[in-house]
Design a protein around this motif. Structure first.
Motif, PDB file in Angstrom:
ATOM      1  N   PRO A  36       0.846  -1.210  -0.326  1.00 28.51           N
ATOM      2  CA  PRO A  36      -0.512   0.112  -0.249  1.00 28.51           C
ATOM      3  C   PRO A  36       0.549   1.493  -0.238  1.00 28.51           C
ATOM      4  O   PRO A  36       0.206   1.884   0.335  1.00 28.51           O
ATOM      5  CB  PRO A  36      -0.857   0.096   1.239  1.00 28.51           C
ATOM      6  CG  PRO A  36       0.412  -1.222   2.059  1.00 28.51           C
ATOM      7  CD  PRO A  36       0.992  -1.888   1.255  1.00 28.51           C
ATOM      8  N   HIS A  73      11.911  -3.886   3.147  1.00 32.40           N
ATOM      9  CA  HIS A  73      11.068  -4.305   2.032  1.00 32.40           C
ATOM     10  C   HIS A  73      11.891  -5.273   1.751  1.00 32.40           C
ATOM     11  O   HIS A  73      11.167  -6.693   0.890  1.00 32.40           O
ATOM     12  CB  HIS A  73       9.749  -3.847   1.519  1.00 32.40           C
ATOM     13  CG  HIS A  73       9.395  -2.742   2.283  1.00 32.40           C
ATOM     14  ND1 HIS A  73       9.315  -0.993   2.466  1.00 32.40           N
ATOM     15  CD2 HIS A  73       7.951  -2.938   3.672  1.00 32.40           C
ATOM     16  CE1 HIS A  73       8.535  -0.792   3.750  1.00 32.40           C
ATOM     17  NE2 HIS A  73       8.066  -1.806   4.124  1.00 32.40           N
ATOM     18  N   TYR A 114       2.755 -10.874   5.489  1.00 32.34           N
ATOM     19  CA  TYR A 114       2.997  -9.452   6.777  1.00 32.34           C
ATOM     20  C   TYR A 114       2.045  -9.002   6.651  1.00 32.34           C
ATOM     21  O   TYR A 114       1.390  -8.691   5.226  1.00 32.34           O
ATOM     22  CB  TYR A 114       4.139  -9.170   5.499  1.00 32.34           C
ATOM     23  CG  TYR A 114       5.531 -10.114   5.857  1.00 32.34           C
ATOM     24  CD1 TYR A 114       5.923  -9.807   6.823  1.00 32.34           C
ATOM     25  CD2 TYR A 114       6.403 -10.283   4.264  1.00 32.34           C
ATOM     26  CE1 TYR A 114       6.951 -10.406   6.991  1.00 32.34           C
ATOM     27  CE2 TYR A 114       7.083 -11.409   4.757  1.00 32.34           C
ATOM     28  CZ  TYR A 114       8.193 -11.133   6.009  1.00 32.34           C
ATOM     29  OH  TYR A 114       8.959 -11.701   6.126  1.00 32.34           O
ATOM     30  N   TYR A 115       1.799  -7.402   6.836  1.00 35.65           N
ATOM     31  CA  TYR A 115       0.283  -7.222   6.913  1.00 35.65           C
ATOM     32  C   TYR A 115       0.465  -5.718   6.160  1.00 35.65           C
ATOM     33  O   TYR A 115      -0.422  -5.439   6.132  1.00 35.65           O
ATOM     34  CB  TYR A 115       0.350  -6.659   8.588  1.00 35.65           C
ATOM     35  CG  TYR A 115       1.403  -5.643   9.136  1.00 35.65           C
ATOM     36  CD1 TYR A 115       1.269  -4.191   8.901  1.00 35.65           C
ATOM     37  CD2 TYR A 115       2.146  -5.856  10.357  1.00 35.65           C
ATOM     38  CE1 TYR A 115       1.624  -3.133   9.514  1.00 35.65           C
ATOM     39  CE2 TYR A 115       2.700  -4.975  10.845  1.00 35.65           C
ATOM     40  CZ  TYR A 115       3.019  -4.035  10.382  1.00 35.65           C
ATOM     41  OH  TYR A 115       3.377  -2.899  11.095  1.00 35.65           O
ATOM     42  N   TRP A 116       1.773  -6.055   6.070  1.00 34.08           N
ATOM     43  CA  TRP A 116       1.554  -5.011   4.924  1.00 34.08           C
ATOM     44  C   TRP A 116       2.218  -4.883   3.335  1.00 34.08           C
ATOM     45  O   TRP A 116       2.605  -4.190   2.638  1.00 34.08           O
ATOM     46  CB  TRP A 116       3.854  -3.757   5.608  1.00 34.08           C
ATOM     47  CG  TRP A 116       4.203  -5.142   5.891  1.00 34.08           C
ATOM     48  CD1 TRP A 116       4.697  -4.748   6.782  1.00 34.08           C
ATOM     49  CD2 TRP A 116       5.270  -5.443   4.563  1.00 34.08           C
ATOM     50  NE1 TRP A 116       5.482  -6.409   6.860  1.00 34.08           N
ATOM     51  CE2 TRP A 116       5.947  -6.028   5.777  1.00 34.08           C
ATOM     52  CE3 TRP A 116       5.120  -5.044   3.650  1.00 34.08           C
ATOM     53  CZ2 TRP A 116       7.472  -6.369   5.125  1.00 34.08           C
ATOM     54  CZ3 TRP A 116       6.436  -5.721   2.719  1.00 34.08           C
ATOM     55  CH2 TRP A 116       7.388  -7.024   4.074  1.00 34.08           C
ATOM     56  N   TYR A 124       3.123   1.276   9.679  1.00 34.84           N
ATOM     57  CA  TYR A 124       3.031   0.909   9.053  1.00 34.84           C
ATOM     58  C   TYR A 124       2.849   1.037   8.243  1.00 34.84           C
ATOM     59  O   TYR A 124       2.671  -0.544   7.523  1.00 34.84           O
ATOM     60  CB  TYR A 124       1.682   2.098   8.629  1.00 34.84           C
ATOM     61  CG  TYR A 124       1.192   2.612   7.271  1.00 34.84           C
ATOM     62  CD1 TYR A 124       0.137   2.193   7.197  1.00 34.84           C
ATOM     63  CD2 TYR A 124       1.489   2.616   6.368  1.00 34.84           C
ATOM     64  CE1 TYR A 124      -0.905   1.775   5.936  1.00 34.84           C
ATOM     65  CE2 TYR A 124       1.102   3.092   4.928  1.00 34.84           C
ATOM     66  CZ  TYR A 124      -0.584   2.237   5.309  1.00 34.84           C
ATOM     67  OH  TYR A 124      -0.986   2.113   3.686  1.00 34.84           O
ATOM     68  N   LYS A 125       4.752   0.500   7.260  1.00 35.80           N
ATOM     69  CA  LYS A 125       5.382  -0.003   7.055  1.00 35.80           C
ATOM     70  C   LYS A 125       6.007  -0.963   7.234  1.00 35.80           C
ATOM     71  O   LYS A 125       6.533  -1.538   7.408  1.00 35.80           O
ATOM     72  CB  LYS A 125       6.073   0.900   6.018  1.00 35.80           C
ATOM     73  CG  LYS A 125       6.140   2.512   5.359  1.00 35.80           C
ATOM     74  CD  LYS A 125       6.886   2.951   5.099  1.00 35.80           C
ATOM     75  CE  LYS A 125       6.278   4.172   4.292  1.00 35.80           C
ATOM     76  NZ  LYS A 125       7.264   5.054   4.051  1.00 35.80           N
ATOM     77  N   GLY A 126       5.399  -1.994   8.572  1.00 30.69           N
ATOM     78  CA  GLY A 126       5.951  -2.785   9.150  1.00 30.69           C
ATOM     79  C   GLY A 126       7.818  -2.750   9.640  1.00 30.69           C
ATOM     80  O   GLY A 126       8.398  -3.908  10.434  1.00 30.69           O
TER      81      GLY A 126
END
Lengths: 107, 287
Positions: A53, A60, A94-96, B81-83
């Motif tokens: 998102p 990441h 992963y929630y993101w 939010y970005k983990g």
């Protein structure tokens, strides 16, 4: 144990642990729904487009390198190649991560 | 009488202010903290945060070098939010937990051995003191050559840091138990193992818990240092990585997370253990 349950701190800690476990359970339940059904799980390795998102950062990319070869990023997604289909849910967990789609053949 | 002397008016005014303070501020504060003890942990920080906010708002320093609390809170939510923050926090906590567990598993038995056995004490005490003098970070250069930039290096550093306070405090605890207690237990038919279990361990537990608290405190700092130098993840790495981007906000966030996390571990985990053991058995008394 009774003393822990009697104290406010103990109840908060236990509450936090319960919430954490519920959150983990929710992540496990929600993960399969993020994986596109168009991904061919019969193949030994699959190429993926992992949609986030937000714009992916170095963190990441490093995370996805645990699953396969990262071959590039776009505005809100990361291309991950050579992923074991058995690990699709682990990526989606992963929630993101918003979605896990198959990488278009022309890419 | 208050207005009699030249300073009487001032003294009277001061007394009035003090009464007003007690009635309006201190009294309600004491009642509120009695009802919600958690407030006692938060309230002391309010003036500090207010001062920080005021200095940041006044722009005494450029905003980019000295961001305010609002920016740090926003950074907290963004990184969550970005983990990034949860992942790094989990990595740091896991490393500390593994290191501490290994340190405890080695430290307490070793401390008991050195404390109880004269030969072991003679043989190991100088060695322990020698290695204690070598700081944990001093091991990093050789560890990097041996194990590289990985988890083994960080675990070694944490175990090394946690180990010595536990061992030395355990030895102190064991050797501070009066010999008469050993003899009394033995004369009542206790085996040596039972003396250790029933007399030595409970008797030295206050020292062991003190060692554990100190060791974990040192271990936490060593972990952050190791993550800065070695790491590819963790709160220390987050802070050092933020330096590259010149993000003071993330560095401040990392510092606050470290402080809050340690406060929670110490006040909510270690202190209750201490209360449930040493204090409960009457070996440590609260002042």
């Amino acid at each position: 144990m009774r003393a822990i349950l009697r104290s406010t701190q103990g109840r908060i800690v236990i509450g936090a642990i319960v919430l954490y476990l519920l959150w983990q359970a929710w992540l496990s339940i929600a993960a399969p729904g993020k994986v596109s059904p168009e991904i061919d799980r019969a193949r030994p390795r699959v190429n993926l487009l992992v949609v986030l998102p937000f714009r992916p950062e170095r963190f990441h990319v490093l995370m996805f390198q645990k699953f396969g070869r990262v071959s590039g990023t776009t505005d809100d997604s990361v291309e991950v190649r050579g992923v074991d289909p058995a690990r699709l849910n682990a990526i989606a967990r992963y929630y993101w991560v918003s979605r896990v789609d198959p990488l278009p053949p022309d890419q | 009488m208050s207005g009699a002397g030249p300073g009487g008016g001032t003294a009277g005014a001061m007394g009035g202010l003090l009464r007003l303070w007690n009635v309006r501020v201190w009294g309600p504060y004491m009642r509120a903290t009695a009802r919600w003890p958690g407030l006692r942990s938060i309230v002391p920080f309010l003036p500090l945060v207010a001062l920080w906010w005021a200095v940041a708002e006044a722009e005494v320093f450029p905003r980019v070098f000295f961001p305010g609390p609002a920016e740090v809170v926003a950074s907290f939510f963004t990184l969550t939010y970005k983990g990034i923050l949860p992942e790094y926090l989990a990595d740091s906590v896991t490393r500390l937990a593994v290191g501490a567990a290994v340190g405890v598993a080695i430290g307490i038995p070793l401390g008991l051995l050195v404390g109880l056995n004269r030969t072991a004490h003679k043989a190991l005490w100088p060695v322990l003191l020698f290695f204690q003098a070598i700081g944990d970070i001093a091991w990093l250069p050789i560890l990097l050559i041996w194990f590289g930039f990985g988890l083994t290096t960080m675990t070694f550093v944490i175990v090394y840091t946690v180990l010595f306070p536990i061992v030395l405090n355990t030895v102190l605890g064991v050797r501070s138990i009066p010999l008469d207690l050993h003899r009394a237990a033995r004369s009542l038919g206790a085996s040596p193992a039972r003396v250790v279990w029933e007399v030595v361990l409970p008797g030295s537990l206050p020292n062991i818990v003190t060692g554990l608290r100190n060791g974990l405190g040192y271990g936490w700092r060593a972990l952050i240092a190791a993550e800065i130098i070695v790491g590819t993840s963790g709160i220390g790495f987050l802070m050092f990585d933020a330096r590259r981007a010149g993000s003071v906000v993330e560095i401040l966030l990392g510092m606050i997370v470290l402080g809050v996390l340690w406060y929670i571990v110490d006040a909510w985990v270690l202190a209750p253990i201490e209360r449930a053991t040493g204090q409960r058995w009457g070996m440590v008394q609260r002042q």
